[in-house]
Write a protein that holds these residues in place. Structure first.
Motif, PDB file in Angstrom:
ATOM      1  N   LEU A 198       0.795  -1.192   0.051  1.00 12.60           N
ATOM      2  CA  LEU A 198      -0.073   0.129  -0.049  1.00 12.60           C
ATOM      3  C   LEU A 198       0.888   1.210   0.146  1.00 12.60           C
ATOM      4  O   LEU A 198       0.263   2.431   0.031  1.00 12.60           O
ATOM      5  CB  LEU A 198      -0.915   0.084   1.337  1.00 12.60           C
ATOM      6  CG  LEU A 198      -1.786  -1.184   1.562  1.00 12.60           C
ATOM      7  CD1 LEU A 198      -2.546  -1.235   2.770  1.00 12.60           C
ATOM      8  CD2 LEU A 198      -2.801  -1.323   0.468  1.00 12.60           C
ATOM      9  N   GLU A 199       2.007   1.140  -0.101  1.00 10.15           N
ATOM     10  CA  GLU A 199       3.303   2.104   0.104  1.00 10.15           C
ATOM     11  C   GLU A 199       3.146   3.391  -1.012  1.00 10.15           C
ATOM     12  O   GLU A 199       3.585   4.427  -0.790  1.00 10.15           O
ATOM     13  CB  GLU A 199       4.298   1.902   0.162  1.00 10.15           C
ATOM     14  CG  GLU A 199       5.308   1.382  -0.762  1.00 10.15           C
ATOM     15  CD  GLU A 199       6.796   1.062  -0.455  1.00 10.15           C
ATOM     16  OE1 GLU A 199       7.366   1.569   0.563  1.00 10.15           O
ATOM     17  OE2 GLU A 199       7.178   0.127  -1.308  1.00 10.15           O
ATOM     18  N   ASP A 200       2.412   3.031  -2.019  1.00 15.40           N
ATOM     19  CA  ASP A 200       2.297   4.407  -3.064  1.00 15.40           C
ATOM     20  C   ASP A 200       1.423   5.268  -2.552  1.00 15.40           C
ATOM     21  O   ASP A 200       1.283   6.442  -3.030  1.00 15.40           O
ATOM     22  CB  ASP A 200       1.878   3.889  -4.216  1.00 15.40           C
ATOM     23  CG  ASP A 200       0.282   3.410  -4.216  1.00 15.40           C
ATOM     24  OD1 ASP A 200      -0.421   3.377  -3.384  1.00 15.40           O
ATOM     25  OD2 ASP A 200      -0.215   2.888  -5.254  1.00 15.40           O
ATOM     26  N   GLY A 201       0.676   5.356  -1.534  1.00 20.39           N
ATOM     27  CA  GLY A 201       0.127   6.521  -0.773  1.00 20.39           C
ATOM     28  C   GLY A 201      -1.284   6.649  -1.208  1.00 20.39           C
ATOM     29  O   GLY A 201      -2.051   7.468  -0.673  1.00 20.39           O
ATOM     30  N   THR A 202      -1.869   5.899  -1.933  1.00 20.29           N
ATOM     31  CA  THR A 202      -3.245   6.011  -2.520  1.00 20.29           C
ATOM     32  C   THR A 202      -4.128   5.019  -1.713  1.00 20.29           C
ATOM     33  O   THR A 202      -5.308   4.809  -2.112  1.00 20.29           O
ATOM     34  CB  THR A 202      -3.259   5.731  -3.862  1.00 20.29           C
ATOM     35  OG1 THR A 202      -2.851   4.479  -4.340  1.00 20.29           O
ATOM     36  CG2 THR A 202      -2.586   6.744  -4.853  1.00 20.29           C
ATOM     37  N   HIS A 203      -3.459   4.425  -0.832  1.00 19.93           N
ATOM     38  CA  HIS A 203      -4.573   3.158  -0.142  1.00 19.93           C
ATOM     39  C   HIS A 203      -4.406   3.552   1.281  1.00 19.93           C
ATOM     40  O   HIS A 203      -4.574   2.877   2.123  1.00 19.93           O
ATOM     41  CB  HIS A 203      -3.906   2.015  -0.448  1.00 19.93           C
ATOM     42  CG  HIS A 203      -4.014   1.584  -1.746  1.00 19.93           C
ATOM     43  ND1 HIS A 203      -4.787   1.016  -2.367  1.00 19.93           N
ATOM     44  CD2 HIS A 203      -2.906   1.468  -2.555  1.00 19.93           C
ATOM     45  CE1 HIS A 203      -4.488   1.003  -3.747  1.00 19.93           C
ATOM     46  NE2 HIS A 203      -3.124   1.055  -3.767  1.00 19.93           N
ATOM     47  N   CYS A 204      -4.718   4.860   1.683  1.00 17.13           N
ATOM     48  CA  CYS A 204      -4.679   5.190   3.069  1.00 17.13           C
ATOM     49  C   CYS A 204      -5.812   4.634   4.005  1.00 17.13           C
ATOM     50  O   CYS A 204      -5.453   4.305   5.093  1.00 17.13           O
ATOM     51  CB  CYS A 204      -5.052   6.768   3.059  1.00 17.13           C
ATOM     52  SG  CYS A 204      -4.385   7.318   4.757  1.00 17.13           S
ATOM     53  N   SER A 205      -6.916   4.340   3.514  1.00 19.76           N
ATOM     54  CA  SER A 205      -7.848   3.696   4.207  1.00 19.76           C
ATOM     55  C   SER A 205      -7.748   2.333   4.603  1.00 19.76           C
ATOM     56  O   SER A 205      -7.731   1.684   5.663  1.00 19.76           O
ATOM     57  CB  SER A 205      -9.318   3.865   3.478  1.00 19.76           C
ATOM     58  OG  SER A 205      -9.401   3.078   2.403  1.00 19.76           O
ATOM     59  N   GLU A 206      -7.207   1.518   3.494  1.00 17.05           N
ATOM     60  CA  GLU A 206      -6.611   0.380   3.891  1.00 17.05           C
ATOM     61  C   GLU A 206      -5.558   0.255   5.081  1.00 17.05           C
ATOM     62  O   GLU A 206      -5.264  -0.691   5.766  1.00 17.05           O
ATOM     63  CB  GLU A 206      -6.208  -0.441   2.541  1.00 17.05           C
ATOM     64  CG  GLU A 206      -7.076  -0.934   1.669  1.00 17.05           C
ATOM     65  CD  GLU A 206      -7.305   0.149   0.480  1.00 17.05           C
ATOM     66  OE1 GLU A 206      -7.000   1.456   0.724  1.00 17.05           O
ATOM     67  OE2 GLU A 206      -7.641  -0.249  -0.548  1.00 17.05           O
ATOM     68  N   ALA A 207      -4.306   1.207   4.894  1.00 18.81           N
ATOM     69  CA  ALA A 207      -3.571   1.173   5.958  1.00 18.81           C
ATOM     70  C   ALA A 207      -4.010   1.702   7.253  1.00 18.81           C
ATOM     71  O   ALA A 207      -3.445   1.034   8.100  1.00 18.81           O
ATOM     72  CB  ALA A 207      -2.457   2.349   5.417  1.00 18.81           C
TER      73      ALA A 207
END
Length: 134
Positions: free
Chosen positions: A76-85
């Motif tokens: 998820l580290e591309d920064g576009t999956h904040c809700s999953e993180a």
């Protein structure tokens, strides 16, 4: 021109990341860190991105994330999956809070037993030992 962090041997890489060589190899086996190609007759080289990745893994471990959870975070580290993180972090936070509650209960019980032990005199049964047997 390459920076010093773009041509590291595994030993120099481990030192720059603050871990030992076996940690690097372990992370590679766990697929948390890619293993660079080995040019024919040469040795593998690592770069700044590899150092950053190991530091990310170590930071996540310090927050209590398991290696499997860290693997998910790395996806998820591309920064576009904040809700999953955030969902992974919320699960970790719930676990931490549950452990804190358990520790608080343990503290109360042990404190009570220690004070009971200190108040006993003579040849009487130890309250701590009795409680552990009970």
């Amino acid at each position: 021109m390459q920076t010093i962090f773009e041509n590291l041997t595994i030993g120099a890489f481990a030192k720059a990341a603050g871990v030992n060589v076996e940690t690097i190899r372990f992370y590679q086996r766990k697929k948390l860190l890619p293993e660079p190609n080995k040019p024919y007759g040469s040795i593998r080289r690592y770069g700044e991105a590899d150092v950053s990745r190991v530091k990310f893994v170590k930071s996540a471990q310090r927050l209590g994330f398991s290696l499997d959870e860290i693997g998910e975070l790395l996806k998820l580290e591309d920064g576009t999956h904040c809700s999953e993180a955030a969902e992974l972090a919320a699960q970790r936070l719930a676990d931490v809070r549950a452990r804190l509650a358990d520790l608080a209960r343990m503290e109360v019980a042990l404190s009570k037993l220690v004070s009971e032990c200190c108040s006993q005199h003579g040849h009487v049964s130890c309250p701590l030992i009795d409680a552990l047997h009970g």
